[in-house]
Design an enzyme around this catalytic site. Structure first.
Site, mmCIF file in Angstrom:
data_model
loop_
_atom_site.group_PDB
_atom_site.id
_atom_site.type_symbol
_atom_site.label_atom_id
_atom_site.label_comp_id
_atom_site.label_asym_id
_atom_site.label_seq_id
_atom_site.Cartn_x
_atom_site.Cartn_y
_atom_site.Cartn_z
ATOM 1 N N HIS A 22 2.895 -1.374 -12.320
ATOM 2 C CA HIS A 22 1.510 -0.882 -12.360
ATOM 3 C C HIS A 22 1.369 0.370 -13.217
ATOM 4 C CE1 HIS A 22 0.648 -3.207 -8.379
ATOM 5 N NE2 HIS A 22 0.605 -3.978 -9.452
ATOM 6 N N CYS A 32 -6.280 1.884 -29.972
ATOM 7 C CA CYS A 32 -5.196 1.535 -30.909
ATOM 8 C C CYS A 32 -3.918 1.071 -30.205
ATOM 9 C CB CYS A 32 -4.885 2.730 -31.825
ATOM 10 S SG CYS A 32 -4.044 4.069 -30.965
ATOM 11 N N ASN A 40 9.578 -1.264 6.087
ATOM 12 C CA ASN A 40 8.184 -0.833 6.083
ATOM 13 C C ASN A 40 7.975 0.018 7.312
ATOM 14 O OD1 ASN A 40 6.563 -1.501 3.921
ATOM 15 N ND2 ASN A 40 5.778 -3.407 4.814
ATOM 16 N N LEU A 41 6.923 0.823 7.305
ATOM 17 C CA LEU A 41 6.636 1.626 8.492
ATOM 18 C C LEU A 41 6.190 0.730 9.649
ATOM 19 C CD1 LEU A 41 6.600 4.511 9.448
ATOM 20 C CD2 LEU A 41 4.241 4.694 8.650
ATOM 21 N N CYS A 82 -4.133 4.463 -25.112
ATOM 22 C CA CYS A 82 -5.368 4.435 -25.896
ATOM 23 C C CYS A 82 -5.816 2.984 -26.021
ATOM 24 C CB CYS A 82 -5.130 5.048 -27.266
ATOM 25 S SG CYS A 82 -6.566 4.905 -28.345
ATOM 26 N N GLY A 121 8.304 -0.528 1.586
ATOM 27 C CA GLY A 121 7.077 0.271 1.558
ATOM 28 C C GLY A 121 5.894 -0.355 0.862
ATOM 29 N N CYS A 152 -6.091 10.850 -28.490
ATOM 30 C CA CYS A 152 -4.981 9.948 -28.797
ATOM 31 C C CYS A 152 -4.213 10.506 -29.990
ATOM 32 C CB CYS A 152 -5.544 8.556 -29.120
ATOM 33 S SG CYS A 152 -4.304 7.470 -29.868
HETATM 34 P P1 NAD Z 1 -0.029 0.179 0.406
HETATM 35 O O1 NAD Z 1 -0.604 1.543 0.567
HETATM 36 O O2 NAD Z 1 -0.954 -0.974 0.340
HETATM 37 O O3 NAD Z 1 0.982 -0.097 1.616
HETATM 38 C C1 NAD Z 1 1.904 0.887 1.973
HETATM 39 C C2 NAD Z 1 2.996 0.232 2.791
HETATM 40 O O4 NAD Z 1 4.020 1.207 2.995
HETATM 41 C C3 NAD Z 1 2.574 -0.247 4.176
HETATM 42 O O5 NAD Z 1 3.078 -1.542 4.353
HETATM 43 C C4 NAD Z 1 3.254 0.724 5.155
HETATM 44 O O6 NAD Z 1 3.788 0.054 6.290
HETATM 45 C C5 NAD Z 1 4.402 1.238 4.350
HETATM 46 N N1 NAD Z 1 4.723 2.640 4.637
HETATM 47 C C6 NAD Z 1 3.898 3.686 4.831
HETATM 48 N N2 NAD Z 1 4.594 4.798 5.039
HETATM 49 C C7 NAD Z 1 5.909 4.458 4.979
HETATM 50 C C8 NAD Z 1 7.127 5.160 5.111
HETATM 51 N N3 NAD Z 1 7.147 6.475 5.368
HETATM 52 N N4 NAD Z 1 8.288 4.472 4.986
HETATM 53 C C9 NAD Z 1 8.286 3.127 4.753
HETATM 54 N N5 NAD Z 1 7.165 2.410 4.608
HETATM 55 C C10 NAD Z 1 5.994 3.068 4.728
HETATM 56 O O7 NAD Z 1 0.948 0.255 -0.852
HETATM 57 P P2 NAD Z 1 1.330 -0.827 -1.957
HETATM 58 O O8 NAD Z 1 1.641 -2.123 -1.312
HETATM 59 O O9 NAD Z 1 2.361 -0.166 -2.812
HETATM 60 O O10 NAD Z 1 0.014 -1.026 -2.817
HETATM 61 C C11 NAD Z 1 -0.646 0.139 -3.238
HETATM 62 C C12 NAD Z 1 -1.066 0.139 -4.686
HETATM 63 O O11 NAD Z 1 -1.516 1.468 -4.992
HETATM 64 C C13 NAD Z 1 0.069 -0.110 -5.640
HETATM 65 O O12 NAD Z 1 -0.399 -1.017 -6.558
HETATM 66 C C14 NAD Z 1 0.359 1.220 -6.332
HETATM 67 O O13 NAD Z 1 0.283 1.078 -7.731
HETATM 68 C C15 NAD Z 1 -0.744 2.160 -5.922
HETATM 69 N N6 NAD Z 1 -0.277 3.414 -5.284
HETATM 70 C C16 NAD Z 1 0.814 4.069 -5.791
HETATM 71 C C17 NAD Z 1 1.283 5.225 -5.187
HETATM 72 C C18 NAD Z 1 2.489 5.917 -5.786
HETATM 73 O O14 NAD Z 1 2.718 5.812 -6.985
HETATM 74 N N7 NAD Z 1 3.299 6.637 -4.985
HETATM 75 C C19 NAD Z 1 0.654 5.725 -4.044
HETATM 76 C C20 NAD Z 1 -0.473 5.027 -3.552
HETATM 77 C C21 NAD Z 1 -0.914 3.874 -4.180
HETATM 78 ZN ZN ZN Z 2 -5.593 5.576 -30.293
#
Ligand code: NAD
Ligand code: ZN
Length: 233
Positions: free
Chosen positions: A104, A115, A198-199, A112, A175, A132
Site C-alpha cells: 500500500h 509524470c 492478532n489482538l 507525481c 496484525g 515534483c
Molecule cells: P486494521 O486496522 O483493519 O486491523 C488491525 C488488526 O490488527 C486487527 O485485526 C487487530 O486485531 C490487530 N491488532 C491491533 N492491535 C494489535 C497489536 N497490538 N498486536 C497484534 N495485533 C493487533 O489494519 P489492516 O488490516 O492493516 O488494514 C488497515 C489499512 O490501513 C492498511 O491498508 C494500511 O495500509 C493502512 N494503515 C496503515 C498503518 C501503518 O502504516 N502503521 C496504520 C493504520 C492503517
Molecule cells: Zn512530476
C-alpha cells in the site's frame, strides 16, 4: 528450501504507537477516510489530504520499532522470506529489514500523478513550497500511498508468491483485520503451515491456522520465534 511469506498490517505497528485503521484511539476515526484516502476525490480535497499525511509523517519520526519488527528482521536474515506489509510506516526498515514489499505504498515517499516520479520526503511536510522534482507540478503531487479506488500494482507479486507456497513452507499473518486484503480466502487457498498473531479474532477464521497467538504483537515475539523456528527445522 522452505520459505516464509509474511503478510502484516496495522496491528504490527500498534505497540509502537501508530494507531490501527479501525482502532479505538481515534486517530483515523476523527478523519473521514473517504476524504483523506480516496483516489477519486483527493485532488478536490488536496489540502485535507496533505494535512492528514503531513501529520502522520511528523508522528512517524517519534515512534520506534517494537520486538516483533525486530523478530521479522531476524527471520529475513535467516530464511528465504517474502514480506508483504500493508503498513505505510517505515518501522520494518528501521528495524533492519531490507526486502519488505509495501503493497500500500510508503508514507515517506511522494508521487507525481503528472509524470510518474516517486521521491523520498522523509518525515517532512509537503506544503506550498514543494513541487515534483521532475516536472515541477504541485497540484498533481500525492502521498505515495495506495488510496481507496486506486490500483495496487504490488499485489501481483504477492499473489504470485502466495501461489508458489508448498506444504512445508510457512505463511505468517500479523496484525491485520483482513478487511482490505482477503485474509480468510488467502489462508484457505494455500497448502502450507499457517501462523496468526492478532489482538483479537475479529472476522478471521481461526480453524484454517496451524497456530494462533491472540495478543499484542510486541509481547508475542518470543512465542512467534519458537513456533516458526520449529516449523522451519
Ligand atoms: P486494521 O486496522 O483493519 O486491523 C488491525 C488488526 O490488527 C486487527 O485485526 C487487530 O486485531 C490487530 N491488532 C491491533 N492491535 C494489535 C497489536 N497490538 N498486536 C497484534 N495485533 C493487533 O489494519 P489492516 O488490516 O492493516 O488494514 C488497515 C489499512 O490501513 C492498511 O491498508 C494500511 O495500509 C493502512 N494503515 C496503515 C498503518 C501503518 O502504516 N502503521 C496504520 C493504520 C492503517
Ligand atoms: Zn512530476
Amino acid at each position: 528450501m522452505k520459505k516464509i511469506v509474511i503478510i502484516s498490517g496495522a496491528g504490527l505497528s500498534a505497540d509502537s504507537g501508530i494507531s490501527t485503521f479501525r482502532g479505538n484511539d481515534g486517530t483515523w476515526d476523527n478523519h473521514d477516510l473517504d476524504v483523506v484516502c480516496n483516489f477519486n476525490t483527493w485532488e478536490r480535497n488536496f489540502d485535507a489530504v496533505h494535512d492528514f499525511y503531513n501529520e502522520r509523517r511528523k508522528m512517524l519520526r517519534t515512534v520506534k520499532p517494537n520486538p516483533m519488527h525486530t523478530l521479522l528482521t531476524e527471520f529475513e536474515s535467516k530464511y528465504e522470506v517474502y514480506h508483504f506489509t500493508q503498513n505505510i510506516d517505515d518501522l520494518l526498515e528501521r528495524a533492519g529489514c531490507k526486502n519488505v514489499i509495501h503493497v500500500h505504498g510508503s508514507l515517506t515517499k511522494m508521487s507525481c500523478e503528472q509524470c510518474g516520479e516517486i521521491w523520498d520526503i522523509g518525515y517532512t511536510a509537503f506544503d506550498s513550497g514543494n513541487h515534483c522534482p521532475d516536472c515541477g507540478s504541485h497540484k498533481k503531487v500525492k502521498p505515495a500511498v495506495v488510496f481507496f479506488n486506486e490500483n495496487a500494482p504490488r499485489y501481483a507479486y504477492m499473489w504470485a508468491k502466495l501461489s508458489e507456497l508448498k506444504p512445508d513452507d510457512v505463511l505468517i499473518i500479523i496484525g491485520t483485520s483482513g478487511v482490505v486484503l482477503p485474509i480468510n480466502d488467502i489462508v484457505a487457498s494455500v497448502p502450507c503451515r499457517k501462523v496468526l498473531n492478532n489482538l483479537e479474532t475479529g472476522d478471521i477464521r481461526l480453524d484454517n491456522f496451524d497456530y494462533v497467538m491472540l495478543g499484542r504483537a510486541s509481547e508475542m515475539a518470543h512465542e512467534m520465534r519458537h513456533v516458526v523456528e520449529g516449523m522451519m527445522k
